[in-house]
Design a protein around this motif. Structure first.
Motif, short mmCIF file in Angstrom:
data_model
loop_
_atom_site.label_atom_id
_atom_site.label_comp_id
_atom_site.label_asym_id
_atom_site.label_seq_id
_atom_site.Cartn_x
_atom_site.Cartn_y
_atom_site.Cartn_z
N VAL A 74 0.85 -1.20 0.00
CA VAL A 74 0.00 0.00 0.00
C VAL A 74 0.88 1.24 0.00
O VAL A 74 1.76 1.38 0.85
CB VAL A 74 -0.93 0.02 1.23
N TRP A 75 0.63 2.13 -0.95
CA TRP A 75 1.28 3.44 -0.97
C TRP A 75 0.23 4.45 -0.53
O TRP A 75 -0.74 4.71 -1.25
CB TRP A 75 1.79 3.77 -2.36
N LEU A 76 0.40 4.99 0.67
CA LEU A 76 -0.55 5.96 1.21
C LEU A 76 -0.32 7.33 0.58
O LEU A 76 0.81 7.71 0.30
CB LEU A 76 -0.41 6.04 2.73
N GLY A 77 -1.41 8.07 0.35
CA GLY A 77 -1.30 9.41 -0.20
C GLY A 77 -1.08 9.46 -1.70
O GLY A 77 -0.81 10.52 -2.25
N ARG A 78 -1.19 8.33 -2.36
CA ARG A 78 -0.98 8.29 -3.81
C ARG A 78 -2.16 7.59 -4.48
O ARG A 78 -2.68 6.62 -3.97
CB ARG A 78 0.30 7.52 -4.13
N ARG A 79 -2.54 8.08 -5.61
CA ARG A 79 -3.62 7.45 -6.37
C ARG A 79 -3.07 6.51 -7.43
O ARG A 79 -3.77 5.67 -7.95
CB ARG A 79 -4.50 8.50 -7.02
N GLU A 93 11.35 -3.43 -0.54
CA GLU A 93 12.01 -3.43 0.76
C GLU A 93 11.19 -2.55 1.69
O GLU A 93 10.82 -1.43 1.36
CB GLU A 93 13.43 -2.88 0.68
N GLY A 94 10.88 -3.09 2.85
CA GLY A 94 10.12 -2.34 3.83
C GLY A 94 9.78 -3.19 5.03
O GLY A 94 10.28 -4.30 5.19
N THR A 104 1.43 -7.24 4.93
CA THR A 104 1.28 -5.96 4.26
C THR A 104 2.54 -5.13 4.42
O THR A 104 3.16 -5.14 5.48
CB THR A 104 0.08 -5.17 4.83
N MET A 105 2.92 -4.40 3.38
CA MET A 105 3.99 -3.40 3.44
C MET A 105 3.37 -2.06 3.08
O MET A 105 2.69 -1.95 2.07
CB MET A 105 5.11 -3.69 2.42
N PHE A 106 3.63 -1.07 3.92
CA PHE A 106 3.16 0.29 3.63
C PHE A 106 4.34 1.12 3.14
O PHE A 106 5.42 1.12 3.74
CB PHE A 106 2.56 0.94 4.88
N ASN A 107 4.14 1.83 2.05
CA ASN A 107 5.12 2.74 1.46
C ASN A 107 6.52 2.14 1.35
O ASN A 107 7.50 2.73 1.81
CB ASN A 107 5.17 4.05 2.27
#
Length: 119
Positions: A74-79, A93-94, A104-107
């Motif tokens: 999930v990339w938050l703040g992006r459409r 990597e995250g 889940t990996m965020f950003n």
């Protein structure tokens, strides 16, 4: 990127397959984008993708761990994230966390390794 316990940085391999990710913690992995989800304009901006093991890794025999080989990214703040499309091979990597019962990996940091050609 420094070397991680789950695979070296850009100078080495691409990390572990999605099916071998830890339940939590920093990880370097690779896989193929199975699908992407676009949020409607009236909702908070977020772009997500489901990542699975590559076809060659899916065909290899696995230990009966019962774990699904899928990762939500999930990339938050992006459409939209350029280059993140179904069929693309990607390295991520995250921090892996559990969200709604799914790894889940965020950003995460990401690198597109190959793209599926549109025929």
């Amino acid at each position: 990127m420094a070397d991680s316990p789950y695979g070296p940085g850009p100078s080495g391999n691409h990390g572990v397959p999605v099916s071998l990710l830890p339940e939590k913690g920093r990880a370097l992995c690779h896989g193929q984008i199975e699908s992407v989800t676009y949020m409607p304009a009236d909702q908070t901006a977020a772009f997500s993708a489901m990542v699975t093991d590559l076809e060659s890794e899916r065909a290899a025999p696995r230990a009966a761990s019962g774990r699904r080989s899928r990762l939500r990214v999930v990339w938050l703040g992006r459409r939209r994230v350029p280059g993140i499309d179904a069929g693309s091979e990607i390295r991520l990597e995250g921090m892996v966390t559990q969200s709604h019962g799914m790894p889940t990996m965020f950003n995460p940091r990401y690198e597109i390794l190959s793209r599926q050609e549109n025929l």
